[in-house]
Design a protein around this motif. Sequence first.
Motif, mmCIF file in Angstrom:
data_model
loop_
_atom_site.group_PDB
_atom_site.id
_atom_site.type_symbol
_atom_site.label_atom_id
_atom_site.label_comp_id
_atom_site.label_asym_id
_atom_site.label_seq_id
_atom_site.Cartn_x
_atom_site.Cartn_y
_atom_site.Cartn_z
ATOM 1 N N LEU A 758 0.839 -1.193 0.000
ATOM 2 C CA LEU A 758 0.000 0.000 0.000
ATOM 3 C C LEU A 758 0.879 1.250 0.000
ATOM 4 N N PRO A 759 0.785 2.093 -1.045
ATOM 5 C CA PRO A 759 1.585 3.326 -1.066
ATOM 6 C C PRO A 759 0.859 4.464 -0.354
ATOM 7 N N MET A 760 1.611 5.268 0.404
ATOM 8 C CA MET A 760 1.031 6.399 1.125
ATOM 9 C C MET A 760 1.966 7.592 1.010
ATOM 10 N N MET A 761 1.377 8.773 0.892
ATOM 11 C CA MET A 761 2.172 9.984 0.760
ATOM 12 C C MET A 761 1.688 11.095 1.678
ATOM 13 N N LEU A 762 0.391 11.338 1.710
ATOM 14 C CA LEU A 762 -0.162 12.467 2.452
ATOM 15 C C LEU A 762 -0.510 12.078 3.879
ATOM 16 N N PRO A 763 -0.457 13.039 4.815
ATOM 17 C CA PRO A 763 -0.855 12.734 6.203
ATOM 18 C C PRO A 763 -2.271 12.191 6.298
ATOM 19 N N GLU A 764 -3.158 12.689 5.449
ATOM 20 C CA GLU A 764 -4.543 12.196 5.499
ATOM 21 C C GLU A 764 -4.679 10.768 5.005
ATOM 22 N N GLN A 765 -3.613 10.229 4.363
ATOM 23 C CA GLN A 765 -3.625 8.822 3.996
ATOM 24 C C GLN A 765 -3.145 7.940 5.142
ATOM 25 N N LEU A 766 -2.324 8.518 6.032
ATOM 26 C CA LEU A 766 -1.867 7.758 7.193
ATOM 27 C C LEU A 766 -2.938 7.642 8.260
ATOM 28 N N SER A 767 -3.709 8.703 8.465
ATOM 29 C CA SER A 767 -4.642 8.738 9.596
ATOM 30 C C SER A 767 -5.708 7.648 9.559
ATOM 31 N N PRO A 768 -6.280 7.272 8.399
ATOM 32 C CA PRO A 768 -7.303 6.211 8.425
ATOM 33 C C PRO A 768 -6.736 4.803 8.384
ATOM 34 N N LEU A 769 -5.403 4.664 8.415
ATOM 35 C CA LEU A 769 -4.783 3.341 8.291
ATOM 36 C C LEU A 769 -5.254 2.341 9.347
ATOM 37 N N PRO A 770 -5.444 2.759 10.611
ATOM 38 C CA PRO A 770 -5.887 1.779 11.618
ATOM 39 C C PRO A 770 -7.235 1.138 11.325
ATOM 40 N N THR A 771 -8.016 1.744 10.435
ATOM 41 C CA THR A 771 -9.343 1.186 10.135
ATOM 42 C C THR A 771 -9.293 0.074 9.099
ATOM 43 N N LEU A 772 -8.127 -0.154 8.489
ATOM 44 C CA LEU A 772 -8.022 -1.158 7.439
ATOM 45 C C LEU A 772 -7.650 -2.518 8.016
ATOM 46 N N GLY A 773 -7.916 -3.557 7.246
ATOM 47 C CA GLY A 773 -7.529 -4.903 7.639
ATOM 48 C C GLY A 773 -6.045 -5.135 7.403
ATOM 49 N N PRO A 774 -5.580 -6.392 7.442
ATOM 50 C CA PRO A 774 -4.163 -6.697 7.243
ATOM 51 C C PRO A 774 -3.658 -6.190 5.894
ATOM 52 N N VAL A 775 -2.417 -5.671 5.902
ATOM 53 C CA VAL A 775 -1.796 -5.127 4.691
ATOM 54 C C VAL A 775 -0.453 -5.821 4.493
ATOM 55 N N GLY A 776 -0.160 -6.205 3.244
ATOM 56 C CA GLY A 776 1.068 -6.932 2.959
ATOM 57 C C GLY A 776 2.329 -6.122 3.196
ATOM 58 N N GLY A 777 2.354 -4.875 2.767
ATOM 59 C CA GLY A 777 3.522 -4.022 2.927
ATOM 60 C C GLY A 777 3.143 -2.564 2.738
ATOM 61 N N PHE A 778 4.071 -1.680 3.090
ATOM 62 C CA PHE A 778 3.793 -0.248 3.045
ATOM 63 C C PHE A 778 4.962 0.488 2.398
ATOM 64 N N ILE A 779 4.641 1.444 1.554
ATOM 65 C CA ILE A 779 5.622 2.398 1.039
ATOM 66 C C ILE A 779 5.143 3.775 1.469
ATOM 67 N N VAL A 780 5.933 4.444 2.317
ATOM 68 C CA VAL A 780 5.539 5.754 2.842
ATOM 69 C C VAL A 780 6.476 6.804 2.260
ATOM 70 N N PHE A 781 5.933 7.700 1.440
ATOM 71 C CA PHE A 781 6.708 8.748 0.793
ATOM 72 C C PHE A 781 6.593 10.054 1.575
#
Length: 949
Positions: A758-781
């Motif tokens: 799952l790619p993420m860049m903006l702070p508003e993309q990080l904030s809802p992350l706890p609401t998601l199910g299991p994720v294989g990997g993360f790329i945080v820009f």
Amino acid sequence: MRSVEDRLVAVLAAQQGSGVLLTPNLILTSSHMVDFSRDAVAEAAAPGGSGTVSCEVLWAGRPDRCDAALLRARRDLVPADRLPPLRWGTLAAKQPVAGCQILGFPQVQRYRGGELEAAQIVGTLTPLSGRMRGRYVLHSDHHPPGAFTRSPWAGLSGGPLFTGPVLLGIATEDPQGWEHSVIDAVPIARALAEGLSEVLKQYWPDAPPLEELSGPDPQDLAYEEQYAKAIKARYSRMEVFGLDDLGTNENSWDLDTAYLSLEARKAGPETSLRPERQRIEDLLGSRPRTVLRGEAGAGKTTLVWWLASHAVCRTLPEKLSALDGLDELPQTDRDPARRWLAQLLRMYPDTRCLVTVRPLAVEHAWLESEGFEELQLLPMNKGGIQSFVAAWHKAARLEYGAYADKARAEQERSRLTALERDLSQEFRRNTGLRDLARTPLLCAVICALHRRRSGLLPRTRWQLYDAALSMLLGNRDAYRRIGAPEGMNLTVDDGRQLLQRIAVWLVRSGRAELSRDQAVGQLERAMNGLRHVREQGTALETLTHLLNRSGLLQERSADSIQFIHRTFQDFLAAKEFRENDSLDELLGHATEEQWQDVIRLVIGHCGRAEARRVIAGLIVAGDETDKRETLWSQRTLAAECAMSAVYLDDAQHEAVWEGVRALGPPLSEGEEELLSTLGPEVLPYLSDDPTALGPAEASGVVNVLASLGNAGIPLLQKYGQHESARVRSRIADCWHIADARVFTDEILSTMRLDDITLPMMLPEQLSPLPTLGPVGGFIVFGNHSSDSLRRAFRDRQVRDLVLENNTSLMTLDFLADHPEIEDLSLVGCFLEDLSGLGGSALRTLELETDLLRILDTAPPLPHVGAVRLLVEPGDRVNERLLTAFPGLSSLSLNAWGLRAAVVLDLTGHTGPLPADGLKVNLDPEVELTVVGADRFGDRLRIHKEPSGP
């Protein structure tokens, strides 16, 4: 307000002294204060900073010859934006210079029992006094300090000597005989000549040049500051002239924020070897005298304004320092201007000068005898357009910074952010819109229209081109108070009639350019019915006027004329085809790509019967072909024309769109682009059953949906249920198309994510992350704090993580809660320690070589099995690797495809060898030198294979 006083620091070494910050972590001070013994410690502190910082000595001159030293602090002492641009110089004159000052922390300036306090010793600099000794001498304007057992100026050593904003030297001695009223200083020029210059090339390659001062008067320096403020105020905003549809807020914005680096190439006769595109700053940097040619709206004036506002503030890149500019003048003033400029440059030969002109305003080599080179501004490419859109909207958001109504201001800034996202998406989807936005002027017009109409551009390309043509052929020169520089005044309708004849000739001839004689011939025919144009000049004079003032025609070489955009040519040709009742001629070329844009645009000129006739012809052309490529192009072309028609009966509308539905899912990028050009109207005709499609077909539909922005979200939600990880990964890449919370709630939260990254860049993309199910990997820009990352990853498994271009993150302490992490990549980060990894059992760790400095203080990480280093040419990779990673069994050096020279130094490694030896994997083009390999014997294996991105 930044000032030179902000560069003062206290230096604590063998003695207490003073120093001056050259950069946030490079300090120039006196060498006699530095102890060179093995255990010596040097520290520095800035007033208002965060305490003392340890330093290393990079260079020191002999105290009896050049009493100066360069220190490098372990971290920045002050933020970079707190320091003004550095100016340093040398005095060429021997006359006294009043109003100079030395800054520092002398013994005489103490309080509360000995605590340091800064002092400003103001006086007159007498250059001749210390010339024989290679010193500057400052005579203090103050009464000398009282009696001291030693010099009252002790502690001032290393303090900077300034004349106005210019650093001249550093204090070094209180000479005997003057009863403390005189202070000696080492000139900066002396230190540079004694070896400092060579060291700075390594640690500060962008150091400014040394200015030569002829004894500045304090009043001159005060005037210089006032003049800089006036220039900045006058030329710090850019405007769009001549578009009546724009209001005051939409046609003016902050230039400093919205400026976009343009591209150019060396001008001159065309050859088979075309010069490469380069940034204009790079080209101007090596050309102190330049003539810059560019079409109307290409960005010439904006560039000159940007250069002027930054030159006076000394915030230009070093290669562009001291740059002046001259813009266009009416024809009668050009020769006098040339003579004036030549005289000015003979008086001041070191002055940088930029002359901007339209392509034919003056002949080629107009200023060649004065040493000028010619450059040609180039149209913006796809990336440049996206950068311009981002900069334009950033500048627009700044307009609300001073609003008293904070809630309203925040609402408007949020609105602009949404508009920026939508317009960026439209540019990605709409090639026709991109073609129109190749110049900063037209890109700005589109941005402003988009904002003015609350996100709604003119509904069709035809309406957008019509608005742009009206601007370029209309009142732009009048708004700029230029008058009639070519001696002609043409109306909008005059310009259209003239240009239509040239455009239709080019289309019929299958050409994109024509000669000057051919253009004159077409204009002579057009002018048969334009008597008031004939009265103002000949066809040749009219052509020159159109080339210079319309912004629509350009002369690429001595005898080659063409439209600045093919779309303008096609728009005007379409109008001529319709007015001459030549629609059947158009339809006869419907399957030819170079004619299809003319057909798309002719609909806007057509009445009801004419539009019906064109669309019916396209439907027939699609039905009669047996080629998939022709079928797709004709059916989507018919749909585009149907969307642009003012009136279309229901039966023909249904026939057009049922033909689109019958095409099925796209199987190539070309087919994806054809469907994307239809916009949201294509949605009802895409498959709404993703389970019936394979991964390739479904991914193609997802790419089309991603181009449609918010409109594509409902159908993307269905495609998020596809069993293919390839399809779901493509959807996860689409966060940018909509609000992060909406995209998360409506799409990501309904998808399986445990087998994708799952790619993420903006702070508003990080904030809802706890609401998601299991994720294989993360790329945080991008920049995200440790706290925000800790909150984002709380209560979830993190096994595969990439942190990219995070320059604000100092530690990895948020990973202390995630011992399960197995694969970690740190790219473009500036960490200070790796202690957060102490409890993890990493399989692989990817680092850039500039992160190796943190290994000096890092605890050993024995469980890391493989380290992959991203290496820049010339980097030295040493034994710290094996010390920090004693269990290391694999090391990859990736030079990013560059031809690199890397030294792997193993001489300092004295610990146990890795159990499996050490395997070094290299990019094939890396030139590797291994020092100290003997101890490893055959257990050190070098293997070369491509490993770059």
